[in-house]
Design an enzyme around this catalytic site. Structure first.
Site, short mmCIF file in Angstrom:
data_model
loop_
_atom_site.label_atom_id
_atom_site.label_comp_id
_atom_site.label_asym_id
_atom_site.label_seq_id
_atom_site.Cartn_x
_atom_site.Cartn_y
_atom_site.Cartn_z
N LYS A 1 -7.21 8.24 -1.60
CA LYS A 1 -8.52 8.70 -1.10
C LYS A 1 -9.04 9.93 -1.83
O LYS A 1 -9.24 11.00 -1.24
CB LYS A 1 -8.43 9.00 0.40
CG LYS A 1 -8.01 7.82 1.27
CD LYS A 1 -8.05 8.18 2.74
CE LYS A 1 -7.68 7.03 3.66
NZ LYS A 1 -6.27 6.66 3.65
N THR B 1 -11.63 5.79 10.65
CA THR B 1 -11.69 5.24 12.02
C THR B 1 -11.27 6.28 13.06
O THR B 1 -11.48 6.07 14.25
CB THR B 1 -10.82 3.97 12.16
OG1 THR B 1 -9.58 4.21 11.53
CG2 THR B 1 -11.49 2.77 11.54
N ASP C 1 -13.58 14.76 -4.76
CA ASP C 1 -13.70 16.04 -5.48
C ASP C 1 -14.96 15.94 -6.35
O ASP C 1 -15.71 14.97 -6.23
CB ASP C 1 -12.44 16.27 -6.33
CG ASP C 1 -12.15 17.75 -6.56
OD1 ASP C 1 -13.11 18.51 -6.84
OD2 ASP C 1 -10.98 18.16 -6.47
N ARG D 1 3.38 -1.69 10.58
CA ARG D 1 4.51 -1.91 11.47
C ARG D 1 4.77 -3.35 11.88
O ARG D 1 5.92 -3.72 12.10
CB ARG D 1 4.36 -1.01 12.70
CG ARG D 1 4.62 0.44 12.36
CD ARG D 1 4.03 1.39 13.36
NE ARG D 1 2.58 1.47 13.23
CZ ARG D 1 1.83 2.32 13.92
NH1 ARG D 1 2.39 3.14 14.79
NH2 ARG D 1 0.53 2.36 13.73
N ASP E 1 -3.29 4.33 -2.14
CA ASP E 1 -4.26 4.82 -1.14
C ASP E 1 -4.23 6.34 -1.10
O ASP E 1 -3.63 6.94 -0.21
CB ASP E 1 -3.84 4.20 0.21
CG ASP E 1 -4.69 4.63 1.38
OD1 ASP E 1 -5.82 5.10 1.17
OD2 ASP E 1 -4.22 4.49 2.53
N LYS F 1 0.87 -1.19 0.00
CA LYS F 1 0.00 0.00 0.00
C LYS F 1 0.90 1.23 0.00
O LYS F 1 1.78 1.36 0.85
CB LYS F 1 -0.90 0.02 1.24
CG LYS F 1 -1.75 1.29 1.34
CD LYS F 1 -2.77 1.20 2.45
CE LYS F 1 -2.31 1.73 3.77
NZ LYS F 1 -2.13 3.20 3.84
O1 C5P Z 1 1.47 0.18 11.17
P1 C5P Z 1 0.00 -0.11 11.03
O2 C5P Z 1 -0.28 -1.59 10.78
O3 C5P Z 1 -0.83 0.46 12.16
O4 C5P Z 1 -0.41 0.64 9.69
C1 C5P Z 1 -1.71 0.60 9.22
C2 C5P Z 1 -1.82 1.31 7.91
O5 C5P Z 1 -3.20 1.34 7.55
C3 C5P Z 1 -1.34 2.74 7.90
O6 C5P Z 1 -0.88 3.04 6.58
C4 C5P Z 1 -2.60 3.52 8.24
O7 C5P Z 1 -2.58 4.83 7.75
C5 C5P Z 1 -3.64 2.70 7.51
N1 C5P Z 1 -5.00 2.84 8.05
C6 C5P Z 1 -5.33 2.55 9.36
N2 C5P Z 1 -6.62 2.67 9.79
C7 C5P Z 1 -7.55 3.11 8.97
C8 C5P Z 1 -7.25 3.41 7.64
C9 C5P Z 1 -5.95 3.27 7.22
O8 C5P Z 1 -4.47 2.15 10.14
N3 C5P Z 1 -8.78 3.18 9.38
#
Ligand code: C5P
Length: 232
Positions: free
Chosen positions: A59, A119, A62, A211, A57, A30
């Protein structure tokens, strides 16, 4: 596309290349706005040329004509999955899909999914600031049904929302879920997390993992382990 999508939350091309060099075979990644705005779309082309599948991603949100034009150009990059905000409306979502179809140079049009409620949005903020009454889950399901009506392929959502969305939109409607942690991990800044096994049980089609993979001692091994869990 693999069911496990690695969030490349890095801020430079070099970090991305060092990370991808750890994998022997192509993976699904992503790419979000941080990396895109730092390195430009050439990096997306480069990652695609290296054989990886890409969820771009960005998003989009417009007026329909602008989203259509934007999507036409994103399709030319050969990305596999991309997204828009459902709040842009059915007409905008339809225009996004049309743009992807027009710009696509292969016979595989990129999948298009919608962001429903972020979220990070609380029920209070949704009620007060957006003026949408009711609960967040009601709004998420409503946006998901609108995304389906517009011909989109699915939504980004929380693992905890998958069942309600599938019930309203059908089993084929894709649910792409971030907020994943292995049982051994720390939660970092995520508040509600789920393991890959729980995501699969809930019916999640693709999980977005950042992560837990990027900071793992052996990212390739961790990726393979999560992917095996998702394909059980
Ligand atoms: O490191 P981690 O697993 O928390 O990363 C989650 C990824 O998913 C990040 O790129 C974050 O911006 C994205 N994301 C999220 N929750 C959402 C939408 C996107 O954690 N509701």
């Amino acid at each position: 596309m693999n069911k496990t999508i690695v969030a490349l939350d890095f801020s430079s091309r070099q970090e991305v290349m060092d990370f991808l060099a750890k994998f022997d075979s192509p993976i699904t990644v992503k790419i979000g706005m941080e990396l895109t705005y730092a390195e430009g779309l050439d990096l997306v082309r480069e990652i695609k040329e290296a054989g990886h599948d890409v969820f771009l991603d960005l998003k989009l949100h417009d007026i329909p004509n602008t989203v259509k034009g934007g999507m036409k150009n994103l399709a030319r990059l050969g990305v596999d999955l991309t997204n828009v905000h459902a709040a842009g409306g059915v007409e905008m979502m339809k225009a996004g899909k049309e743009g992807l179809k027009e710009g696509c140079t292969s016979n595989k049009t990129p999948l298009l999914i919608a962001v429903t409620q972020l979220t990070s949005t609380s029920q209070e903020a949704m009620n007060e600031e957006q003026g949408i009454p009711g609960t967040v889950i009601d709004s998420v399901v409503r946006y998901a049904t609108k995304a389906k009506e517009a011909g989109l392929d699915g939504v980004v959502c929380s693992v905890h929302e998958v069942k309600a969305i599938k019930e309203a939109c059908g089993p084929e409607f894709l649910c792409v879920t971030p907020g994943i942690r292995l049982s051994s991990d720390s939660k970092d800044d995520q508040k509600r997390v789920a393991t890959p096994a729980f995501a699969r049980e809930q019916g999640s089609d693709y999980i977005v993992v950042g992560r837990s993979i990027t900071k793992a001692e052996d990212p390739a091994k961790t990726y393979a382990m999560i992917e095996a869990e998702m394909n059980k």
